[in-house]
Scaffold this motif. Structure first.
Motif, PDB file in Angstrom:
ATOM      1  N   TYR A  20     -14.090   0.274 -27.790  1.00 43.28           N
ATOM      2  CA  TYR A  20     -14.860   1.191 -28.617  1.00 43.28           C
ATOM      3  C   TYR A  20     -15.154   0.596 -29.993  1.00 43.28           C
ATOM      4  CZ  TYR A  20     -14.892   5.112 -25.404  1.00 43.28           C
ATOM      5  OH  TYR A  20     -15.147   5.926 -24.329  1.00 43.28           O
ATOM      6  N   HIS A  21     -14.327  -0.332 -30.436  1.00 50.40           N
ATOM      7  CA  HIS A  21     -14.593  -1.006 -31.709  1.00 50.40           C
ATOM      8  C   HIS A  21     -15.799  -1.935 -31.581  1.00 50.40           C
ATOM      9  CE1 HIS A  21     -13.465  -2.706 -35.658  1.00 50.40           C
ATOM     10  NE2 HIS A  21     -13.896  -3.845 -35.145  1.00 50.40           N
ATOM     11  N   PHE A  22     -15.860  -2.699 -30.478  1.00 47.49           N
ATOM     12  CA  PHE A  22     -16.940  -3.666 -30.297  1.00 47.49           C
ATOM     13  C   PHE A  22     -18.153  -3.072 -29.584  1.00 47.49           C
ATOM     14  CE2 PHE A  22     -13.173  -6.451 -30.641  1.00 47.49           C
ATOM     15  CZ  PHE A  22     -13.578  -7.192 -31.725  1.00 47.49           C
ATOM     16  N   GLY A  23     -17.942  -2.022 -28.784  1.00 46.14           N
ATOM     17  CA  GLY A  23     -19.072  -1.371 -28.125  1.00 46.14           C
ATOM     18  C   GLY A  23     -19.360  -1.845 -26.731  1.00 46.14           C
ATOM     19  N   PHE A  24     -18.499  -2.686 -26.151  1.00 43.86           N
ATOM     20  CA  PHE A  24     -18.711  -3.148 -24.786  1.00 43.86           C
ATOM     21  C   PHE A  24     -17.354  -3.429 -24.147  1.00 43.86           C
ATOM     22  CE2 PHE A  24     -19.356  -6.617 -27.824  1.00 43.86           C
ATOM     23  CZ  PHE A  24     -18.362  -7.509 -27.464  1.00 43.86           C
ATOM     24  N   GLN A  25     -17.343  -3.396 -22.822  1.00 44.84           N
ATOM     25  CA  GLN A  25     -16.113  -3.611 -22.080  1.00 44.84           C
ATOM     26  C   GLN A  25     -15.751  -5.088 -22.078  1.00 44.84           C
ATOM     27  OE1 GLN A  25     -16.234  -2.035 -18.122  1.00 44.84           O
ATOM     28  NE2 GLN A  25     -14.031  -2.194 -17.816  1.00 44.84           N
ATOM     29  N   LEU A  26     -14.474  -5.356 -22.298  1.00 44.27           N
ATOM     30  CA  LEU A  26     -13.986  -6.731 -22.308  1.00 44.27           C
ATOM     31  C   LEU A  26     -13.410  -7.092 -20.949  1.00 44.27           C
ATOM     32  CD1 LEU A  26     -12.168  -6.726 -25.745  1.00 44.27           C
ATOM     33  CD2 LEU A  26     -14.165  -8.093 -25.172  1.00 44.27           C
ATOM     34  N   ALA A  27     -13.638  -8.323 -20.538  1.00 43.03           N
ATOM     35  CA  ALA A  27     -13.044  -8.791 -19.290  1.00 43.03           C
ATOM     36  C   ALA A  27     -11.536  -8.881 -19.448  1.00 43.03           C
ATOM     37  CB  ALA A  27     -13.611 -10.160 -18.917  1.00 43.03           C
ATOM     38  N   PRO A  28     -10.768  -8.597 -18.392  1.00 41.85           N
ATOM     39  CA  PRO A  28      -9.303  -8.686 -18.499  1.00 41.85           C
ATOM     40  C   PRO A  28      -8.852 -10.127 -18.745  1.00 41.85           C
ATOM     41  CG  PRO A  28      -9.966  -8.343 -16.225  1.00 41.85           C
ATOM     42  CD  PRO A  28     -11.202  -8.187 -17.054  1.00 41.85           C
ATOM     43  N   PHE A  29      -7.797 -10.277 -19.532  1.00 41.69           N
ATOM     44  CA  PHE A  29      -7.251 -11.606 -19.784  1.00 41.69           C
ATOM     45  C   PHE A  29      -5.776 -11.472 -20.139  1.00 41.69           C
ATOM     46  CE2 PHE A  29      -9.035  -9.981 -23.690  1.00 41.69           C
ATOM     47  CZ  PHE A  29      -8.080 -10.256 -24.657  1.00 41.69           C
TER      48      PHE A  29
END
Length: 594
Positions: free
Chosen positions: A478-487
Motif C-alpha cells: 500500500y505504500h508503493f501502490g503495487f504488489q511485490l513478488a515474494p522473496f
C-alpha cells in the motif's frame, strides 16, 4: 580648537544626581557567581543517567502547561504520536510533555475517489474473483497516491433522490448501467469518479494528481483521451448533469451520458500524463494478447490484465527512480546487520516484475523504457543521505542502544563507556554530515531528518523504518501502490562479493555476532519496569543521545500511524468488493512466502 559639544546621550541630567549609578559588586561577590555557575554546569554533566542532559535551552523557560489530550487512534503497540503543525520542533516532549510520544505532521486529508461495481450482476464465480483482484489493485494504487478509494454499488444509486425519476425510463442496458454509476456518485457527493480499470500511473508530484489531492473541484470535469474513465466534480453539478440527461429527447437512443449532455455541463481538461485507462480500446491497440485472452476466457483474461497492470505500476516506479536505490549504511563494518531488511527490499523493488507482455509500456506512457530493455537499477550503500530526485532512499534508524551495542561489539553497555568513549547522536551525525556538515548539533540535524522522512518531497522519495521490523508485506504494497513478488531475506552483499573462502567465513562470523547483539538490543527495548536494570541502561543511553532517540521514535511513530490509518479504512470498507482477504501479517510471513 573647540571641543565638540557632547550629545544629549552624554550630558548629565538631574536624574543622575537623584539616582546615582550603582556601585560595582565587590570582587568577592563576583567570585561566588563564577563558582555557582561552574557547579551548575557540573551538575548538568554528572546528573543521574535517568535524567536527560538538556540540549534545548528553551526547556529552561518553558511555561508549565497541561499535557495535551491524547488524540483518537494515536497509539500502536509502544508507538505513540500526536499530530500537530509543530511537528518540526526538534524535541517532541516539549509539546506532548511525554517522553515517548512523537509529534507528527497532521494527516493529509485524503479526498475520496469512487468507482462503481455491480456485485449483484450475474457472473461466473471465476470472473467475479478475477474482477475482485482488479478492484483490490485499483484500491491499492489510488491509496498509495494519497486518495481514499471507495467502491460503490447499486444500493448507493437507489438512495439518490433522482433514482425514482430514473426508474420511469426504459433504457438500453449500457446507458442504464452508466446512469446507475452516476446516481451512486451523485448520492455520495463531491469527489472523483473513476472506472476501476483507470489507475494512477505516474510520479506522486504529477500536476493532475497534486491537483486532485487538494480536493477542490469547482467544475464538473472529464479528461481528454480517457472517455468515461475519470471525472471530478461537486455534488450539485453531478446531480444536475443526471437530471439534464433524463430530460434529453435523445435519452432512449444513447449508450452513455456523455452522448447527449451539453458540453457546457461537463468541461474537458487536457489529456493527463499520470492516468492509465485499460479499457477495450487501449487493450485492442496496445495489448492484443490480452484482448484475445479476454475473448476466449474472460476470467483468465482478467487475471492476465491484472498482472499486466501490476507490472506497469512497478515499471513506472522504476522509470521514476532511474538512478536506482540508496540503502543508507553508516558504520558498515560494525552495523551491516541493520541494512539486511532494506537491502532485501531494494533488491525486490529493482527486479523486473513478471508480465504477460514483458516489452510493453502503460497506455499513458508508450515512450517508457520497458523492463526487458534495461538492466536492474543499481543499489548503492552510502554512509550518508543526499538529496537526489531520481534516487529512492531506504533508511533504517536504529535505537541508540542498538547502535552502541553494535559499535562496541558487546551486549554489556555501561554508563562509563557511553559518557567517556562515545560522541552524542552518532547515527544522525553520520547520515547528515554530507548535507549539513560537521559543525551542527543534534537539534538542527533532527529537524532536517524529520523533513526528509515526513515532508511532502522526502516522503515520496524514500522509506524509513527502525531496526524492529515495523512494515509488513501489506504495509509496503500500500505504500508503493503495487504488489511485490515474494522473496526471502538474504545478505546480498556477502553472497555477491568476490570473497575467498576464509574471508567469507570471517564475514559470516561477524554477521552472526551482529545478529546476536541486535537480538539482545531488541530485548532491551522491550523491557519494562522501573526496577529493571535493562530499562535503566536504555534510559541512560537515550539521555546521552537525545536527537538519535527522537529520530528513532519519530520514524517508528510515522510508520505505525500509516498502518493504523490504512487499517481503519480497511475495516470500514471490508464489506465491499475489492477488500483484502487472507493476507499474511508481519515480516516473517512476507519473507517465508513461496
Amino acid at each position: 580648537m573647540m571641543r565638540p559639544t557632547p550629545s544629549r546621550y552624554h550630558r548629565k541630567s538631574s536624574l543622575s544626581k537623584a539616582y546615582p549609578r550603582p556601585v560595582p559588586p565587590p570582587q568577592r561577590t563576583l567570585l561566588y557567581t563564577v563558582i555557582a555557575a561552574f557547579l551548575f554546569v557540573c551538575l548538568l554533566f554528572y546528573a543521574s543517567p535517568s535524567v536527560p542532559v538538556i540540549q534545548d535551552i528553551s526547556l529552561f523557560h518553558h511555561t508549565p502547561t497541561h499535557k495535551p489530550p491524547a488524540q483518537k487512534n494515536s497509539t500502536s503497540g509502544d508507538a505513540k504520536w500526536y499530530s500537530d503543525w509543530k511537528w518540526l520542533y526538534p524535541f517532541s516532549a516539549t509539546i506532548t510533555l511525554e517522553e515517548d510520544r512523537s509529534v507528527l505532521p497532521p494527516l493529509p486529508q485524503r479526498p475520496p475517489i469512487y468507482t462503481f461495481y455491480d456485485s449483484e450482476a450475474e457472473k461466473a464465480e471465476k470472473t467475479k474473483a478475477a474482477e475482485n483482484k482488479l478492484l483490490l489493485l485499483w484500491r491499492r494504487a489510488w491509496w498509495a497516491q494519497g486518495f481514499r478509494p471507495v467502491i460503490l454499488g447499486r444500493a448507493e444509486a437507489m438512495n439518490n433522490p433522482i433514482y425514482e425519476t430514473f426508474q420511469g425510463h426504459k433504457l438500453q442496458p449500457q446507458l442504464e448501467a452508466d446512469l446507475v454509476r452516476w446516481l451512486a456518485w451523485g448520492q455520495m457527493g463531491s469527489g472523483i469518479l473513476a472506472n476501476w480499470l483507470a489507475v494512477p500511473m505516474g510520479p506522486r508530484d504529477d500536476h493532475l494528481l497534486s491537483h486532485l489531492r487538494r480536493g477542490d473541484y469547482p467544475k464538473l470535469t472529464r479528461y481528454e483521451g480517457l472517455g468515461a474513465g475519470l471525472f471530478s466534480g461537486e455534488k450539485s453539478a453531478i446531480n444536475a448533469a443526471i437530471e439534464e440527461a433524463l430530460k434529453s429527447p435523445k435519452l432512449k437512443q444513447s449508450k452513455s451520458l456523455l452522448d447527449f449532455v451539453d458540453h457546457s455541463t461537463i468541461s474537458v481538461d487536457h489529456n493527463p500524463d499520470a492516468i492509465a485507462f485499460y479499457d477495450a480500446n487501449a487493450n485492442a491497440e496496445h495489448y492484443k494478447a490480452i484482448t484475445s485472452k479476454l475473448a476466449d476466457d474472460k476470467a483468465a483474461g482478467l487475471q492476465s490484465l491484472a498482472q499486466l497492470i501490476t507490472s506497469h505500476l512497478h515499471l513506472t516506479f522504476l522509470n521514476t527512480f532511474i538512478d536506482g536505490f540508496a540503502v543508507l549504511t553508516p558504520y558498515p563494518d560494525n552495523a551491516h546487520v541493520l541494512t539486511q531488511q532494506a537491502l532485501s527490499l531494494a533488491d525486490a523493488l529493482r527486479s523486473c516484475p513478471s508480465s504477460p507482455i514483458p516489452s510493453s509500456c502503460p497506455p499513458n506512457r508508450q515512450d517508457c523504457t520497458p523492463c526487458s530493455s534495461i538492466s536492474p537499477p543499481p543499489v548503492k550503500t552510502p554512509e550518508y543521505f543526499t538529496n537526489a530526485s531520481a534516487v529512492y532512499t531506504i533508511g533504517t534508524v536504529p535505537h541508540p542502544f542498538t547502535l552502541a551495542s553494535l559499535l562496541a561489539n558487546t551486549k554489556d553497555i555501561t554508563t562509563r563507556h557511553i559518557r567517556r568513549d562515545t560522541d552524542r547522536d552518532r547515527w544522525l551525525s553520520a547520515v547528515t554530515e554530507k548535507t549539513l556538515g560537521k559543525d551542527l548539533g543534534g537539534q538542527s540535524r533532527i529537524v532536517s531528518l524529520k523533513e526528509t522522512v515526513a515532508g511532502e518531497w522526502g516522503s515520496a522519495r524514500g522509506l524509513w523504518m527502525t531496526e524492529d521490523p515495523t512494515p509488513n508485506h501489506k504495509d509496503l504494497e500500500y505504500h508503493f501502490g503495487f504488489q511485490l513478488a515474494p522473496f526471502n531475506i538474504t545478505s546480498p552483499t556477502l553472497d555477491n562479493l568476490p570473497l575467498s573462502r576464509k574471508e567469507k567465513q570471517a564475514a559470516d562470523q561477524t554477521l552472526k555476532m551482529q545478529k546476536e547483539y541486535l537480538a539482545n538490543a531488541q530485548e532491551v527495548l522491550k523491557a519494562k519496569g522501573e526496577k529493571d536494570e535493562m530499562v535503566g541502561t536504555r534510559e541512560m543511553v537515550e539521555a546521552w543521545n537525545l536527537a538519535d532517540t527522537e529520530a528513532w521514535r519519530f520514524v517508528r511513530a510515522f510508520m505505525a500511524r500509516e498502518r493504523v490509518e490504512r487499517t481503519k479504512w480497511e475495516e470500514e470498507e471490508r464489506a465491499f468488493a475489492g477488500a483484502e482477504e487472507g493476507r499474511g501479517k508481519g515480516w516473517g510471513n512476507w519473507f517465508d512466502r513461496r
